[in-house]
Design an enzyme around this catalytic site. Structure first.
Site, PDB file in Angstrom:
ATOM      1  N   THR A  27       0.872  -1.176   0.000  1.00 48.63           N
ATOM      2  CA  THR A  27       0.000   0.000   0.000  1.00 48.63           C
ATOM      3  C   THR A  27       0.912   1.230   0.000  1.00 48.63           C
ATOM      4  O   THR A  27       2.114   1.112   0.248  1.00 48.63           O
ATOM      5  CB  THR A  27      -0.899   0.055   1.257  1.00 48.63           C
ATOM      6  OG1 THR A  27      -0.079   0.248   2.418  1.00 48.63           O
ATOM      7  CG2 THR A  27      -1.713  -1.215   1.421  1.00 48.63           C
ATOM      8  N   ILE A  56       3.142  -1.124   4.692  1.00 44.13           N
ATOM      9  CA  ILE A  56       2.394   0.075   5.087  1.00 44.13           C
ATOM     10  C   ILE A  56       3.405   1.216   5.257  1.00 44.13           C
ATOM     11  O   ILE A  56       4.412   1.058   5.957  1.00 44.13           O
ATOM     12  CB  ILE A  56       1.618  -0.155   6.408  1.00 44.13           C
ATOM     13  CG1 ILE A  56       0.643  -1.332   6.245  1.00 44.13           C
ATOM     14  CG2 ILE A  56       0.906   1.117   6.852  1.00 44.13           C
ATOM     15  CD1 ILE A  56      -0.067  -1.748   7.529  1.00 44.13           C
ATOM     16  N   VAL A  82       7.278  -2.242   7.231  1.00 44.14           N
ATOM     17  CA  VAL A  82       7.179  -0.781   7.289  1.00 44.14           C
ATOM     18  C   VAL A  82       7.884  -0.181   6.069  1.00 44.14           C
ATOM     19  O   VAL A  82       9.056  -0.461   5.815  1.00 44.14           O
ATOM     20  CB  VAL A  82       7.810  -0.224   8.583  1.00 44.14           C
ATOM     21  CG1 VAL A  82       7.647   1.292   8.627  1.00 44.14           C
ATOM     22  CG2 VAL A  82       7.192  -0.874   9.815  1.00 44.14           C
ATOM     23  N   LYS A  83       7.106   0.619   5.358  1.00 38.93           N
ATOM     24  CA  LYS A  83       7.639   1.237   4.147  1.00 38.93           C
ATOM     25  C   LYS A  83       8.135   2.642   4.492  1.00 38.93           C
ATOM     26  O   LYS A  83       7.405   3.448   5.077  1.00 38.93           O
ATOM     27  CB  LYS A  83       6.481   1.353   3.155  1.00 38.93           C
ATOM     28  CG  LYS A  83       6.816   1.022   1.738  1.00 38.93           C
ATOM     29  CD  LYS A  83       5.516   1.073   0.956  1.00 38.93           C
ATOM     30  CE  LYS A  83       5.745   0.913  -0.491  1.00 38.93           C
ATOM     31  NZ  LYS A  83       4.542   1.247  -1.264  1.00 38.93           N
ATOM     32  N   ILE A  84       9.373   2.914   4.117  1.00 41.10           N
ATOM     33  CA  ILE A  84       9.950   4.241   4.386  1.00 41.10           C
ATOM     34  C   ILE A  84      10.532   4.778   3.081  1.00 41.10           C
ATOM     35  O   ILE A  84      11.275   4.066   2.401  1.00 41.10           O
ATOM     36  CB  ILE A  84      11.065   4.162   5.471  1.00 41.10           C
ATOM     37  CG1 ILE A  84      10.492   3.605   6.780  1.00 41.10           C
ATOM     38  CG2 ILE A  84      11.721   5.519   5.693  1.00 41.10           C
ATOM     39  CD1 ILE A  84      11.497   3.518   7.929  1.00 41.10           C
TER      40      ILE A  84
END
Ligand code: E4P
Length: 219
Positions: A27, A56, A82-84
């Site tokens: 996402t 996310i 965790v998307k950074i």
């Protein structure tokens, strides 16, 4: 090769799960903005129904806040990634989170060297964006090809998650170049099933079978 669905739409995810093709979901803030309803509920539901990694993305800006939000996101469910976004100021945060065992997907990767820096930090995924290179008339596929070479050269564990895939040619090249994962919009996944020769072939088999005027194959 793993297939992730590039969407935050629960109905579409539910539609595709029974095919056995969904190894995960990605996402991003734009995809979430398209959906109505409570964001946390949507994300929790996606994590619940998907048997695989769900990316996310953080939306905070300062490194301190990004760190805090990354921890919050990672606590949502066991399968959260965790998307950074890639940025110099986030490298200490990425390094710290990685050391803490939090699985990260570094997004908005547009160069080999960006990918190298975060692969060195042991992140779970790097997301090269193909289509957005194409949007400015530069072949985005070279990036995926180069990342695969980099991974082999240095034996990195970081998986290459080809993102911003817009068409079947992009996907075909990801397969040939050896991307670990392709995240695919559901609309594009649909297109993989349409081949005129397959449809023609089915029609011919049906017609020939009907000529026999039999209903059962063995009797
Ligand atoms: C997925 O991780 C990416 O955010 C997504 O593939 C971006 O796609 P777009 O460039 O079509 O928005």
């Amino acid at each position: 090769m793993k297939f992730f669905l590039d969407t935050a739409n629960i109905e579409l995810i539910k539609e595709w799960i029974p095919t056995g093709l969904v190894d995960g979901v990605t996402t991003n803030p734009s995809l979430i903005a398209k959906e109505g309803g409570n964001i946390k509920d949507i994300l929790l539901e996606i994590c619940k129904i998907v048997d695989g990694d769900v990316s996310i993305e953080v939306v905070e800006k300062s490194p301190e806040k990004v760190y805090e939000q990354a921890k919050q996101i990672s606590n949502l469910a066991k399968n959260v990634i965790v998307k950074i976004p890639f940025a110099k100021e986030y490298l200490p945060v990425i390094s710290k989170l990685s050391k803490e065992g939090i699985k990260l997907n570094i997004t908005l990767i547009f160069s080999l060297t960006q990918a190298l820096l975060v692969s060195k930090l042991g992140v779970a995924y790097v997301s090269p964006f193909i289509g957005r290179w194409d949007d400015i008339d530069i072949d985005g596929m070279d990036l995926v090809k180069n990342l695969v070479t980099m991974k082999k050269n240095y034996n990195f564990k970081t998986e290459i998650l080809a993102a911003s895939i817009r068409n079947v040619i992009h996907l075909q090249k990801c397969i040939l170049y050896g991307a670990d994962v392709a995240t695919i919009p559901p609309k594009l996944l649909d297109k993989l099933f349409n081949h005129p020769l397959t449809l023609q072939g089915i029609e011919k088999f049906d017609n020939d079978w009907k000529k026999l005027a039999k209903t059962d194959l063995f009797n």
